[in-house]
Design a protein around this motif. Structure first.
Motif, PDB file in Angstrom:
ATOM      1  N   SER A 163      10.162 -19.586  18.713  1.00 19.15           N
ATOM      2  CA  SER A 163       9.226 -20.570  18.148  1.00 19.15           C
ATOM      3  C   SER A 163       7.895 -19.944  17.721  1.00 19.15           C
ATOM      4  O   SER A 163       7.057 -20.621  17.119  1.00 19.15           O
ATOM      5  CB  SER A 163       8.963 -21.690  19.166  1.00 19.15           C
ATOM      6  N   PHE A 164       7.694 -18.676  18.005  1.00 20.72           N
ATOM      7  CA  PHE A 164       6.432 -18.007  17.642  1.00 20.72           C
ATOM      8  C   PHE A 164       6.329 -17.862  16.131  1.00 20.72           C
ATOM      9  O   PHE A 164       7.306 -17.562  15.448  1.00 20.72           O
ATOM     10  CB  PHE A 164       6.364 -16.632  18.314  1.00 20.72           C
ATOM     11  N   ARG A 165       5.126 -18.084  15.597  1.00 19.70           N
ATOM     12  CA  ARG A 165       4.850 -17.828  14.191  1.00 19.70           C
ATOM     13  C   ARG A 165       3.457 -17.205  14.059  1.00 19.70           C
ATOM     14  O   ARG A 165       2.506 -17.637  14.730  1.00 19.70           O
ATOM     15  CB  ARG A 165       4.909 -19.109  13.352  1.00 19.70           C
ATOM     16  N   LEU A 166       3.380 -16.182  13.199  1.00 18.78           N
ATOM     17  CA  LEU A 166       2.099 -15.539  12.906  1.00 18.78           C
ATOM     18  C   LEU A 166       1.717 -15.873  11.469  1.00 18.78           C
ATOM     19  O   LEU A 166       2.421 -15.502  10.528  1.00 18.78           O
ATOM     20  CB  LEU A 166       2.206 -14.018  13.083  1.00 18.78           C
ATOM     21  N   TRP A 167       0.606 -16.583  11.313  1.00 17.41           N
ATOM     22  CA  TRP A 167       0.112 -16.979   9.998  1.00 17.41           C
ATOM     23  C   TRP A 167      -1.080 -16.084   9.637  1.00 17.41           C
ATOM     24  O   TRP A 167      -1.979 -15.881  10.465  1.00 17.41           O
ATOM     25  CB  TRP A 167      -0.332 -18.444   9.992  1.00 17.41           C
ATOM     26  N   LEU A 168      -1.099 -15.581   8.444  1.00 18.69           N
ATOM     27  CA  LEU A 168      -2.181 -14.708   7.975  1.00 18.69           C
ATOM     28  C   LEU A 168      -2.743 -15.270   6.675  1.00 18.69           C
ATOM     29  O   LEU A 168      -1.996 -15.760   5.822  1.00 18.69           O
ATOM     30  CB  LEU A 168      -1.682 -13.281   7.734  1.00 18.69           C
ATOM     31  N   THR A 169      -4.054 -15.193   6.518  1.00 18.72           N
ATOM     32  CA  THR A 169      -4.678 -15.540   5.233  1.00 18.72           C
ATOM     33  C   THR A 169      -5.503 -14.349   4.775  1.00 18.72           C
ATOM     34  O   THR A 169      -6.191 -13.714   5.585  1.00 18.72           O
ATOM     35  CB  THR A 169      -5.590 -16.780   5.340  1.00 18.72           C
ATOM     36  N   SER A 170      -5.443 -14.045   3.485  1.00 19.71           N
ATOM     37  CA  SER A 170      -6.167 -12.887   2.965  1.00 19.71           C
ATOM     38  C   SER A 170      -6.287 -12.984   1.457  1.00 19.71           C
ATOM     39  O   SER A 170      -5.365 -13.459   0.777  1.00 19.71           O
ATOM     40  CB  SER A 170      -5.454 -11.588   3.343  1.00 19.71           C
ATOM     41  N   TYR A 171      -7.420 -12.558   0.954  1.00 17.49           N
ATOM     42  CA  TYR A 171      -7.541 -12.352  -0.488  1.00 17.49           C
ATOM     43  C   TYR A 171      -6.779 -11.076  -0.850  1.00 17.49           C
ATOM     44  O   TYR A 171      -6.564 -10.210   0.012  1.00 17.49           O
ATOM     45  CB  TYR A 171      -9.006 -12.218  -0.897  1.00 17.49           C
ATOM     46  N   PRO A 172      -6.343 -10.925  -2.095  1.00 21.97           N
ATOM     47  CA  PRO A 172      -5.689  -9.666  -2.495  1.00 21.97           C
ATOM     48  C   PRO A 172      -6.591  -8.476  -2.190  1.00 21.97           C
ATOM     49  O   PRO A 172      -7.753  -8.443  -2.575  1.00 21.97           O
ATOM     50  CB  PRO A 172      -5.500  -9.844  -4.013  1.00 21.97           C
ATOM     51  N   SER A 173      -6.053  -7.515  -1.460  1.00 22.44           N
ATOM     52  CA  SER A 173      -6.851  -6.383  -1.006  1.00 22.44           C
ATOM     53  C   SER A 173      -5.996  -5.124  -0.978  1.00 22.44           C
ATOM     54  O   SER A 173      -4.838  -5.163  -0.532  1.00 22.44           O
ATOM     55  CB  SER A 173      -7.411  -6.665   0.398  1.00 22.44           C
ATOM     56  N   PRO A 174      -6.522  -3.992  -1.425  1.00 22.70           N
ATOM     57  CA  PRO A 174      -5.745  -2.738  -1.398  1.00 22.70           C
ATOM     58  C   PRO A 174      -5.509  -2.201   0.006  1.00 22.70           C
ATOM     59  O   PRO A 174      -4.656  -1.339   0.203  1.00 22.70           O
ATOM     60  CB  PRO A 174      -6.613  -1.774  -2.225  1.00 22.70           C
ATOM     61  N   VAL A 175      -6.268  -2.696   0.994  1.00 23.47           N
ATOM     62  CA  VAL A 175      -6.134  -2.182   2.362  1.00 23.47           C
ATOM     63  C   VAL A 175      -5.148  -3.001   3.193  1.00 23.47           C
ATOM     64  O   VAL A 175      -4.867  -2.636   4.332  1.00 23.47           O
ATOM     65  CB  VAL A 175      -7.514  -2.146   3.068  1.00 23.47           C
ATOM     66  N   PHE A 176      -4.635  -4.090   2.636  1.00 24.61           N
ATOM     67  CA  PHE A 176      -3.683  -4.901   3.403  1.00 24.61           C
ATOM     68  C   PHE A 176      -2.382  -4.113   3.582  1.00 24.61           C
ATOM     69  O   PHE A 176      -1.871  -3.511   2.635  1.00 24.61           O
ATOM     70  CB  PHE A 176      -3.392  -6.211   2.676  1.00 24.61           C
ATOM     71  N   PRO A 177      -1.821  -4.071   4.799  1.00 21.20           N
ATOM     72  CA  PRO A 177      -0.620  -3.262   5.059  1.00 21.20           C
ATOM     73  C   PRO A 177       0.557  -3.659   4.166  1.00 21.20           C
ATOM     74  O   PRO A 177       0.941  -4.828   4.098  1.00 21.20           O
ATOM     75  CB  PRO A 177      -0.316  -3.544   6.535  1.00 21.20           C
ATOM     76  N   VAL A 178       1.127  -2.662   3.495  1.00 17.46           N
ATOM     77  CA  VAL A 178       2.226  -2.930   2.570  1.00 17.46           C
ATOM     78  C   VAL A 178       3.463  -3.410   3.317  1.00 17.46           C
ATOM     79  O   VAL A 178       4.171  -4.321   2.866  1.00 17.46           O
ATOM     80  CB  VAL A 178       2.539  -1.665   1.744  1.00 17.46           C
ATOM     81  N   SER A 179       3.738  -2.826   4.475  1.00 18.99           N
ATOM     82  CA  SER A 179       4.937  -3.211   5.223  1.00 18.99           C
ATOM     83  C   SER A 179       4.870  -4.664   5.680  1.00 18.99           C
ATOM     84  O   SER A 179       5.877  -5.391   5.657  1.00 18.99           O
ATOM     85  CB  SER A 179       5.122  -2.286   6.428  1.00 18.99           C
ATOM     86  N   VAL A 180       3.675  -5.125   6.085  1.00 22.58           N
ATOM     87  CA  VAL A 180       3.509  -6.520   6.495  1.00 22.58           C
ATOM     88  C   VAL A 180       3.725  -7.440   5.297  1.00 22.58           C
ATOM     89  O   VAL A 180       4.366  -8.491   5.400  1.00 22.58           O
ATOM     90  CB  VAL A 180       2.108  -6.735   7.104  1.00 22.58           C
ATOM     91  N   LEU A 181       3.221  -7.014   4.169  1.00 23.17           N
ATOM     92  CA  LEU A 181       3.370  -7.810   2.954  1.00 23.17           C
ATOM     93  C   LEU A 181       4.839  -7.906   2.533  1.00 23.17           C
ATOM     94  O   LEU A 181       5.317  -8.966   2.119  1.00 23.17           O
ATOM     95  CB  LEU A 181       2.527  -7.202   1.837  1.00 23.17           C
ATOM     96  N   GLN A 182       5.558  -6.798   2.653  1.00 22.66           N
ATOM     97  CA  GLN A 182       6.968  -6.783   2.244  1.00 22.66           C
ATOM     98  C   GLN A 182       7.840  -7.627   3.161  1.00 22.66           C
ATOM     99  O   GLN A 182       8.768  -8.306   2.706  1.00 22.66           O
ATOM    100  CB  GLN A 182       7.489  -5.347   2.218  1.00 22.66           C
ATOM    101  N   ASN A 183       7.562  -7.619   4.449  1.00 24.33           N
ATOM    102  CA  ASN A 183       8.402  -8.326   5.413  1.00 24.33           C
ATOM    103  C   ASN A 183       8.005  -9.787   5.606  1.00 24.33           C
ATOM    104  O   ASN A 183       8.742 -10.544   6.245  1.00 24.33           O
ATOM    105  CB  ASN A 183       8.354  -7.613   6.773  1.00 24.33           C
ATOM    106  N   GLY A 184       6.832 -10.175   5.093  1.00 24.43           N
ATOM    107  CA  GLY A 184       6.352 -11.532   5.319  1.00 24.43           C
ATOM    108  C   GLY A 184       6.770 -12.497   4.224  1.00 24.43           C
ATOM    109  O   GLY A 184       7.284 -12.118   3.174  1.00 24.43           O
ATOM    110  N   VAL A 185       6.521 -13.771   4.501  1.00 26.97           N
ATOM    111  CA  VAL A 185       6.749 -14.837   3.521  1.00 26.97           C
ATOM    112  C   VAL A 185       5.426 -15.076   2.803  1.00 26.97           C
ATOM    113  O   VAL A 185       4.451 -15.509   3.418  1.00 26.97           O
ATOM    114  CB  VAL A 185       7.229 -16.131   4.213  1.00 26.97           C
TER     115      VAL A 185
END
Length: 673
Positions: A163-185
């Motif tokens: 039941s765990f969910r991790l929600w993230l909010t972010s403006y487009p940024s070059p420092v945001f982790p690519v792997s997190v972006l690829q695996n996330g919704v």
């Protein structure tokens, strides 16, 4: 989208293909798992948190607000000298109880928040609850740790509950982790495009769409009328951004939270007072809620001018109060919630500029800006090498550099000029001249040396440094190189026009040196315009023996277009200004509406008349700001002056000042072409 195209799509397909669908968070949630974060990609004007809280309540992760009957909130509001205080009593026990039952934790990332966020995630992983990490782009140093958590901790099914969910909010940024972006919704909820879509979204979202809230006010007519006006105002301030500087000097990120707070305050004030306190509502909404984002004084003037259209007694009393000169946009008569939604759906998909308070020419300016943005993107893909029998890019740049070098004159001889124009107590213009020549000498030296070096680099005589490479690339696409701009006066002109403008400025000062102080000053030719204005005031102050702090300018637009018969007895004549959003009527000597398809009007010679501000007459004037470029914004330099704003001129008008404020009327020292 053009109306003809819209009609064609509706006829061949259906209405839904020209209207953006509403954002459905439940569909995104169905695609997620405990090991895949849900990422909100933020955009200006969009706030996903309200929708997330509502969805959390539906899923049982956030308990609904309880009753306040045991200790109802009490509010008192006082309005005095534009200062407003709101005092309230709330039930702290209820707030603590609701927080303890919550299975949703949120934190806004920033300096020092990383360890707290990590602890919240570890607790939620074991408890199977939700965590929202807001504004990840502000925690660049902690993002590698977030990447480690997402790859090692939450992906382990032996540790993390389903039941765990991790929600993230972010403006487009070059420092945001690519792997997190690829695996996330990934989700984005951009603000709707168009006035009608903005209005519709406001009425289809909480709290307005909640029938209990919509019908809860004890003065339904007053509430519904002002509520519609508030939603229209919210859509208006959002959509004015597409008009660039004509809309706002600075494009602000007004979002749904501003509207939501204003709606709740509106209901509270109408319920608590027999007579609706419109002044208090205008102050809270315009100065606090929306104005809290506004950093430019002239934008603050604009936002209050727009709000006065919607928060007034006429919208309450008039059954069909019009928001513009047309009969299309008005406050509908009191009706059911569905009646308002139906009226909104009947509005034109593409609004006319007049509903924003702008002239019809504003559409031309908007289209030009969009075209320029498109062409700038195309130029970024331009190859360096040319094919065929034409000149190579190196040959083109070498010829261009040689041509500019031949036109740039030698630096001014400051020693000779200082001997001719000596420092005098009664003539501050001599000091202004020397200061200007020092600045232009500094600029021409950079231009000359960079052009000489780029020619040598093309021939292989010197190394092509990163600075020279930037000069080469900029000249290839017709832009002013960054190394020039760092030493230059503000300018948005392309390279060819910039060089022509620079040569004209140098010629102006050369004529000043050879012919003495001019009878009329080209205000656009000054590097630091404020020094010239201070010099004019200083001459008058020393002549009349009045403290310069007491002085100001009165502005007299003369009948002269480019030249004057003689110098004024006091003050100075200036020329070279363009007015945008209006025109100068030569017959009546007031500002008037622009002619169709004429975006700028050159203003005749203006007489700057210094005088004691205490003696100035009160007349019907428009306080017109003057800027160096059409960008209409700039940063404060070390002198305390803005790099772009010059001063505010008072121009006579036969219309209310708010008319020209809404038009976005301003004067410019130079155009962009």
């Amino acid at each position: 989208m053009l109306p003809a195209v819209q009609n064609f799509i509706v006829e061949r397909m259906s209405q839904k293909y020209i209207e953006p669908p509403t954002f459905d968070l439940s569909l995104c949630y169905q695609d997620s798992n405990f090991f895949s974060p849900l990422i909100f990609v933020l955009s200006p004007g969009a706030d996903p948190m309200a929708g997330l809280y509502r969805f959390a309540e539906e899923k049982g992760m956030l308990p609904p607000p309880g009753s306040q009957a045991t200790n109802p909130s009490k509010f008192s509001v006082s309005v005095k000298r534009r200062k407003i205080s709101v005092v309230g009593e709330v039930n702290p026990a209820e707030l603590l109880a609701r927080a303890s039952k919550s299975k949703l934790q949120t934190i806004s990332l920033g300096q020092g928040q990383g360890p707290i966020a990590e602890r919240m995630v570890m607790e939620a992983v074991q408890a199977g609850t939700w965590v929202v990490l807001q504004n990840c782009h502000l925690a660049a140093s902690w993002l590698p740790e977030l990447e480690r958590i997402c790859e090692t901790i939450i992906t382990d099914p032996t540790i993390t509950k389903p039941s765990f969910r991790l929600w993230l909010t972010s403006y487009p940024s070059p420092v945001f982790p690519v792997s997190v972006l690829q695996n996330g919704v990934k989700m984005t909820n951009e603000p709707p495009a168009g006035l009608r879509a903005n209005l519709l979204r406001s009425y289809l979202n909480d709290p307005i769409s909640n029938s209990e809230f919509f019908n809860s006010c004890n003065k339904p007519k007053v509430f519904e009328k002002l509520l519609f006006g508030l939603c229209f105002f919210h859509a208006l301030v959002q959509e004015r951004r597409k008009f660039g500087p004509l809309g706002w000097n600075i494009p602000y990120e007004f979002n749904e939270s501003d509207l939501r707070v204003s709606v709740q305050q509106l209901q509270m004030f109408i319920d608590k007072y027999d007579k609706t306190p419109l002044e208090a509502l205008r102050y809270l909404t315009g100065e606090c809620n929306y104005g809290g984002r506004v950093t430019d004084d002239l934008d603050r003037r604009l936002i209050m001018s727009l709000l006065n259209i919607f928060y007034n007694s006429k919208i309450i009393d008039d059954d069909k109060y019009r928001f513009s000169n047309s009969d299309i946009y008005f406050a509908p008569s009191k009706g059911a919630y569905d009646d308002y939604v139906e009226y909104i759906r009947s509005l034109p998909l593409v609004p006319h500029p007049e509903v924003f308070g702008l002239h019809e020419n504003a559409d031309i300016s908007k289209d030009q800006q969009e075209t320029q943005l498109l062409f700038d993107g195309i130029l970024l893909t331009l190859p360096r090498q040319t094919s065929g029998d034409g000149k190579s890019s190196q040959e083109i740049i070498e010829d261009l550099a040689y041509d500019i070098l031949q036109k740039i004159p030698q630096d001014f001889n400051l020693d000779e000029i200082q001997n001719k124009f000596k420092v005098m107590y009664m003539e501050s213009m001599n000091t202004v001249l020397i200061q200007e020549l020092i600045r232009f000498n500094r600029l021409t030296k950079v231009v000359r040396s960079s052009l000489q070096d780029i020619r040598k680099a093309i021939k292989g005589l010197v190394v092509m440094s990163s600075e020279l490479e930037d000069v080469f690339d900029s000249m290839m696409v017709g832009k002013v190189p960054a190394i020039w701009a760092a030493k230059s006066y503000p300018s948005l002109k392309p390279l060819g026009s910039y060089v022509t403008d620079l040569l004209a400025r140098l010629a102006f000062f050369k004529d000043w040196i050879n012919g003495g102080t001019p009878s009329i000053f080209w205000i656009s030719g000054f590097y630091f315009t404020q020094s010239f204005l201070t010099g004019v005031l200083q001459n008058y102050a020393r002549r009349m023996k009045i403290p310069i702090d007491h002085l100001g300018f009165q502005f007299d637009v003369t009948k002269f277009e480019t030249s004057v018969p003689q110098k004024p007895t006091m003050g100075a004549y200036i020329k070279g200004l363009f007015i945008e959003g209006a025109k100068w009527d030569r017959k009546t000597c007031i500002i008037a509406e622009s002619l169709p398809k004429i975006l700028y009007d050159q203003v005749p010679v203006i007489w700057l008349k210094p005088g004691d501000r205490a003696t100035f007459e009160e007349k019907s004037y428009y306080q017109c700001p003057v800027y160096k470029t059409s960008a209409r914004r700039g940063v404060l330099s070390t002198t305390g002056h803005s790099t772009n704003y010059v001063l505010t001129m008072t121009l006579p008008s036969d219309k209310p000042e708010s008319h020209w404020v809404n038009r976005g009327v301003a004067m410019l020292c130079q155009l962009d072409d």
